[in-house]
Write an enzyme that holds these catalytic residues in place. Sequence first.
Site, PDB file in Angstrom:
ATOM      1  N   CYS A 134      56.622 123.874  50.550  1.00 15.89           N
ATOM      2  CA  CYS A 134      56.874 122.948  49.441  1.00 15.89           C
ATOM      3  C   CYS A 134      58.150 123.287  48.651  1.00 15.89           C
ATOM      4  O   CYS A 134      58.921 122.396  48.282  1.00 15.89           O
ATOM      5  CB  CYS A 134      55.674 122.942  48.505  1.00 15.89           C
ATOM      6  SG  CYS A 134      54.948 124.557  48.247  1.00 15.89           S
ATOM      7  N   HIS A 247      56.375 121.875  41.331  1.00  9.34           N
ATOM      8  CA  HIS A 247      57.276 123.029  41.383  1.00  9.34           C
ATOM      9  C   HIS A 247      58.632 122.629  40.784  1.00  9.34           C
ATOM     10  O   HIS A 247      59.128 121.525  41.019  1.00  9.34           O
ATOM     11  CB  HIS A 247      57.550 123.447  42.839  1.00  9.34           C
ATOM     12  CG  HIS A 247      56.420 124.169  43.509  1.00  9.34           C
ATOM     13  ND1 HIS A 247      55.222 124.476  42.906  1.00  9.34           N
ATOM     14  CD2 HIS A 247      56.333 124.681  44.780  1.00  9.34           C
ATOM     15  CE1 HIS A 247      54.449 125.126  43.761  1.00  9.34           C
ATOM     16  NE2 HIS A 247      55.089 125.256  44.903  1.00  9.34           N
TER      17      HIS A 247
HETATM   18  C1  11C Z   1      52.941 128.215  47.022  1.00  9.86           C
HETATM   19  N1  11C Z   1      54.672 127.413  48.515  1.00  9.86           N
HETATM   20  O1  11C Z   1      53.450 127.564  46.102  1.00  9.86           O
HETATM   21  C2  11C Z   1      53.356 127.989  48.457  1.00  9.86           C
HETATM   22  C3  11C Z   1      52.298 127.157  49.119  1.00  9.86           C
HETATM   23  O2  11C Z   1      54.220 127.931  53.306  1.00  9.86           O
HETATM   24  O3  11C Z   1      53.145 126.099  53.151  1.00  9.86           O
HETATM   25  C4  11C Z   1      52.658 126.648  50.480  1.00  9.86           C
HETATM   26  C5  11C Z   1      52.775 127.726  51.505  1.00  9.86           C
HETATM   27  C6  11C Z   1      53.420 127.214  52.742  1.00  9.86           C
HETATM   28  O4  11C Z   1      52.075 129.055  46.843  1.00  9.86           O
END
Ligand code: 11C
Length: 362
Positions: A134, A247
């Site tokens: 993400c 995010h």
């Molecule tokens: C988080 N980005 O915010 C991570 C979740 O590699 O698909 C997704 C983890 C991934 O914790």
Amino acid sequence: HGVSVGICGATGAVGIEIISVLALRGIKVKKLVLFASARSAGKVVSTPFGEIVIDLFSVDKAAKLDYVFLAVSGEFSLNYARELAAIPNGPVVIDNSSAFRYADGVPLVIPEINGHTLKGADGKPVRLIANPNCTTAIAAMALWPLHCEFKIKKLIVSTYQAASGAGAEGMDELKNGSQAILNEQKMEHKVFAHPLPFNLIPHIDKFQENGFTKEEMKVTWETRKIFEEPDLAVSCTAVRVPIMRAHSEAISIETARPISPARARELMEEAEGVDLVDNPEALQYPMPLHASKKFNVEAGRIRQSIIFGEHGLELFVSGDQLLRGAALNAVLICEWLENPDKKAQFTKKATCSWNLCEGAGL
Ligand code: 11C
């Protein structure tokens, strides 16, 4: 007419959003099979495609479908993704985990950027496709138009990542923990390494030998693969903040060609899947409050770099972790494969107005 779709992990935070986005994007779904663990199997859920009984996964059941979305653990993907993708006339597998993102022959796809990699040399759809992390996907949406015109040489990212990155459990821990703290009670924390409410945690995923976390290295590895720039210098510091589902990222770039904030703003205005939100005098800049539940990523705070001068830019982005960061991107891959001619009208100005998460109390 229409496609048959299976979702593994259909009751998880991402799985729920995939159902919602399939409907919002108008995908013609003639059959929807929702796979989840034994704990949920047999339960009836209400979806935009009617009431559906949650099923237990089997390769035989998934083999008959056109598309299978994997919104489960990397371990599940490692066990089943290749097997499913190898079934003659079997499904196209769109994997949300990190299990195959760096594997040769498995495209890592943001359709608006590298949709062309969804088809193999024979012109047929590749059968196993990886959906990016993400954090990578949200930044890449704003960076790709800048890269195309100015060629990014160096990329420095600092993230402010929402609890939803750790799934429904992460969101629950933030909500319940905040309530407990406001009630002056002790809070339990299992999902995050420390209490998240009223705090931030500069630690997402496992620490690597080089001192970076795996989340930080994903931004490096995945941006290089998606942009087809194996030597791009990318450095990230990933931080979890007490935000529910969007995010944000502060981004600095050094570019090969001189870049101006005015031209960067024009490019953000035109870019598919990006909303320019950059009017500081009117207090308008990207924020999770506004980016949540929205398809497009917000980009703003665009300014000339003090460090790199006319060869550099600073910007700030916010994007919905569950949508562009997961479910929307995965559904757009399916949409691109079904309708490659219409790919130009992807997500501009679309908003997620109806949301299953609310029904599920997330
Ligand atoms: C988080 N980005 O915010 C991570 C979740 O590699 O698909 C997704 C983890 C991934 O914790």
